[in-house]
Design an enzyme around this catalytic site. Structure first.
Site, mmCIF file in Angstrom:
data_model
loop_
_atom_site.group_PDB
_atom_site.id
_atom_site.type_symbol
_atom_site.label_atom_id
_atom_site.label_comp_id
_atom_site.label_asym_id
_atom_site.label_seq_id
_atom_site.Cartn_x
_atom_site.Cartn_y
_atom_site.Cartn_z
ATOM 1 N N ASN A 35 0.775 -1.163 0.087
ATOM 2 C CA ASN A 35 0.096 0.189 -0.065
ATOM 3 C C ASN A 35 1.014 1.259 0.053
ATOM 4 O O ASN A 35 0.435 2.432 0.301
ATOM 5 C CB ASN A 35 -0.955 -0.017 1.334
ATOM 6 C CG ASN A 35 -1.903 -1.105 1.454
ATOM 7 O OD1 ASN A 35 -2.396 -1.489 0.268
ATOM 8 N ND2 ASN A 35 -1.841 -1.564 2.219
ATOM 9 N N HIS A 119 -15.242 -2.999 2.917
ATOM 10 C CA HIS A 119 -13.893 -3.460 3.585
ATOM 11 C C HIS A 119 -14.685 -4.319 4.886
ATOM 12 O O HIS A 119 -15.523 -3.817 5.473
ATOM 13 C CB HIS A 119 -12.974 -2.492 3.822
ATOM 14 C CG HIS A 119 -11.805 -2.883 4.490
ATOM 15 N ND1 HIS A 119 -11.637 -2.992 5.900
ATOM 16 C CD2 HIS A 119 -10.703 -3.691 3.906
ATOM 17 C CE1 HIS A 119 -10.161 -3.648 5.881
ATOM 18 N NE2 HIS A 119 -9.929 -3.798 4.816
ATOM 19 N N GLU A 160 -16.957 3.375 0.404
ATOM 20 C CA GLU A 160 -15.506 3.848 0.317
ATOM 21 C C GLU A 160 -15.397 4.779 -0.859
ATOM 22 O O GLU A 160 -16.144 4.647 -1.816
ATOM 23 C CB GLU A 160 -14.633 2.479 -0.067
ATOM 24 C CG GLU A 160 -14.706 1.593 1.411
ATOM 25 C CD GLU A 160 -14.049 0.338 0.923
ATOM 26 O OE1 GLU A 160 -13.082 0.105 0.092
ATOM 27 O OE2 GLU A 160 -14.440 -0.779 1.567
ATOM 28 N N SER A 164 -11.228 -1.090 -2.058
ATOM 29 C CA SER A 164 -10.056 -1.620 -1.771
ATOM 30 C C SER A 164 -9.796 -2.790 -2.797
ATOM 31 O O SER A 164 -8.584 -3.223 -3.113
ATOM 32 C CB SER A 164 -9.789 -2.113 -0.303
ATOM 33 O OG SER A 164 -10.795 -2.875 -0.136
ATOM 34 N N ASP A 189 -15.264 5.984 3.648
ATOM 35 C CA ASP A 189 -14.002 5.514 4.030
ATOM 36 C C ASP A 189 -12.862 5.853 2.983
ATOM 37 O O ASP A 189 -13.026 5.462 1.845
ATOM 38 C CB ASP A 189 -14.091 4.038 4.374
ATOM 39 C CG ASP A 189 -12.540 3.305 4.651
ATOM 40 O OD1 ASP A 189 -11.699 3.956 4.349
ATOM 41 O OD2 ASP A 189 -12.782 2.148 5.335
ATOM 42 N N HIS A 192 -7.992 4.283 0.809
ATOM 43 C CA HIS A 192 -7.185 4.102 -0.499
ATOM 44 C C HIS A 192 -7.050 5.462 -1.306
ATOM 45 O O HIS A 192 -6.602 5.516 -2.367
ATOM 46 C CB HIS A 192 -7.561 3.050 -1.217
ATOM 47 C CG HIS A 192 -7.620 1.695 -0.584
ATOM 48 N ND1 HIS A 192 -6.320 0.981 -0.704
ATOM 49 C CD2 HIS A 192 -8.246 1.049 0.288
ATOM 50 C CE1 HIS A 192 -6.495 -0.075 0.160
ATOM 51 N NE2 HIS A 192 -7.484 -0.213 0.851
ATOM 52 N N LYS A 223 -1.800 3.239 4.437
ATOM 53 C CA LYS A 223 -1.653 3.039 3.088
ATOM 54 C C LYS A 223 -0.479 4.153 2.499
ATOM 55 O O LYS A 223 0.553 3.807 3.131
ATOM 56 C CB LYS A 223 -2.965 3.189 2.373
ATOM 57 C CG LYS A 223 -4.137 2.528 3.158
ATOM 58 C CD LYS A 223 -4.184 0.970 2.936
ATOM 59 C CE LYS A 223 -5.548 0.538 3.669
ATOM 60 N NZ LYS A 223 -5.340 -0.694 4.254
HETATM 61 C C1 LIG Z 1 -11.228 0.552 2.851
HETATM 62 C C2 LIG Z 1 -10.365 -0.114 4.309
HETATM 63 N N1 LIG Z 1 -10.837 0.684 5.362
HETATM 64 C C3 LIG Z 1 -10.057 0.169 6.666
HETATM 65 C C4 LIG Z 1 -9.065 -0.647 6.453
HETATM 66 C C5 LIG Z 1 -8.279 -1.002 7.847
HETATM 67 O O1 LIG Z 1 -7.163 0.090 7.790
HETATM 68 P P1 LIG Z 1 -5.899 -0.574 9.028
HETATM 69 O O2 LIG Z 1 -4.990 -1.216 8.005
HETATM 70 O O3 LIG Z 1 -5.448 0.631 9.255
HETATM 71 O O4 LIG Z 1 -6.557 -1.136 10.148
HETATM 72 C C6 LIG Z 1 -8.479 -0.957 5.219
HETATM 73 C C7 LIG Z 1 -7.318 -1.786 5.163
HETATM 74 O O5 LIG Z 1 -6.911 -2.801 4.418
HETATM 75 C C8 LIG Z 1 -9.064 -0.753 3.938
HETATM 76 O O6 LIG Z 1 -8.705 -1.157 2.904
#
Ligand SMILES: Cc1ncc(COP(=O)(O)O)c(C=O)c1O
Length: 365
Positions: A35, A119, A160, A164, A189, A192, A223
């Site tokens: 990432n 996610h 999102e 992801s 969220d 990414h 990331k």
């Molecule tokens: C869209 C999304 N939200 C949250 C997370 C979780 O984040 P973290 O890796 O900081 O726990 C990820 C991690 O892959 C993600 O892709």
């Protein structure tokens, strides 16, 4: 030896699906997997200044007890200013932030509507909530509207900005319009999108100047920021609420001061990486225009997806790429739907066009 044979039942199921996960250490391969979109880690850009020698090493408790400190509060203030938000609250990870937010805010009698491809951390937060929840088809505003017609109580819509596993972007303006019509609160969220979308990597919401229409935004530091942790952005009232009710915030030891210093450093660094973002977008264009004998999803982000149905087929292909020194990972069922198994190719500012071209040539074989 302890008899834990009962664990084998589910482990064997995984093995039968050819989806058994193991930890590996990968060395000396071309990174098409991490990432680290802007090369912040690869190029060691988060070095701390000598002032930071004074920082306390370690952590002594949750932020509501002994774990709070000035640097983390300053970092939150700076992040809130950067993201044009009234307030910001740092969590220990994006996983914790999503779980804390979604498990604490929607109450019994409320409704959560979430994109089908969200996610796992958001899904887990939703599972812990007492609200009713329904998914809507991926990026499908019409399907969302159908579900909004039946929603009760306070309504929360969760999505999102950059997905992801698919790398595509949500239709934010349409989502906002439909949320306004049904008085629903939008949570987005930006994991990414952080560092990648927008002139300074500020994320999709600010890129479109829509921050005032958002109930909550989440940015993760794991990331493009190249470190660890996450932040929830919103009103001061939302921050107060999370400090009082988000269990993953309350009942977890605070990030150590060094981590806060690194997060602060990252926010001083990634907004300035204009050349890196430019090169990254050139590579994205290059890969999107390449001809390969597989279905390739349309994506304007570093996450590029090549669909190769079936766990067996995708594992064979990714093993072949690994042998050729390309670190490309397969995404297997059950992480994605059956038939949608894929190579998730992540492009970075430090990848050269030649490297991407040689990957494309390998995919053509
Ligand atoms: C869209 C999304 N939200 C949250 C997370 C979780 O984040 P973290 O890796 O900081 O726990 C990820 C991690 O892959 C993600 O892709």
């Amino acid at each position: 030896m302890y008899n834990d044979e009962f664990l084998n039942k589910k482990l064997n199921e995984r093995k039968q699906q050819n989806a058994f996960r193991t930890l590996r250490i990968i060395k000396d391969k071309i990174d098409f997997c991490s990432n680290d979109y802007l090369g912040i880690v690869k190029n060691n850009l988060l070095q701390l200044s000598t002032d930071n020698c004074q920082l306390r090493i370690g952590s002594t408790g949750s932020r509501l007890l002994s774990g709070n400190y000035k640097l983390i509060e300053e970092t939150e203030k700076e992040i809130a200013i950067f993201h044009q938000s009234q307030a910001a609250l740092i969590f220990n990870s994006g996983y914790d932030a999503n779980v804390g937010l979604l498990s604490s805010i929607p109450q019994r009698g409320d409704t959560i509507l979430y994109d089908f491809l969200l996610h796992a951390s958001i899904r887990d937060g939703i599972r812990l909530s007492f609200a009713e929840s329904f998914s809507f088809a991926h990026n499908d505003v019409n399907d969302l509207e159908k579900k909004l017609n039946h929603a009760k109580g306070n309504i929360f819509v969760v999505t999102e900005s950059v997905f992801s596993m698919d790398g595509d972007i949500c239709p934010l303006q349409q989502l906002i319009q439909v949320c306004k019509k049904y008085n629903a609160h939008l949570i987005i969220d930006e994991a990414h999108a952080t560092g990648v979308v927008g002139e300074r990597g500020e994320g999709l919401v600010q890129h479109l100047q829509l921050q005032d229409t958002m109930f909550a935004r989440l940015h993760t530091f794991g990331k493009a920021c190249g470190c660890h942790g996450a932040v929830v952005l919103g009103s001061q009232r939302l921050k107060d609420y999370l400090i009082n009710f988000a269990r993953s915030f309350i009942y977890s030891t605070a990030l150590p001061e060094h981590t806060a210093a690194i997060i602060k450093r990252s926010y001083e660094t990634f907004p300035c990486l204009h050349n890196e973002r430019k090169h990254l977008h050139q590579l994205i264009h290059f890969f999107q225009s390449a001809n390969i004998p597989f279905e390739k999803l349309s994506s304007s982000t570093p996450i590029q997806v090549v669909i190769v149905p079936g766990n067996d087929a995708i594992k064979i292909l990714s093993e072949r790429l690994q042998q050729k020194k390309f670190d490309v990972r397969p995404i297997l069922y059950p992480t994605v739907q059956k038939g949608k198994e894929r190579l998730r190719i992540v492009l970075h500012s430090f990848n050269s066009e030649r490297e991407v071209e040689s990957l494309v040539n390998e995919l053509k074989k």
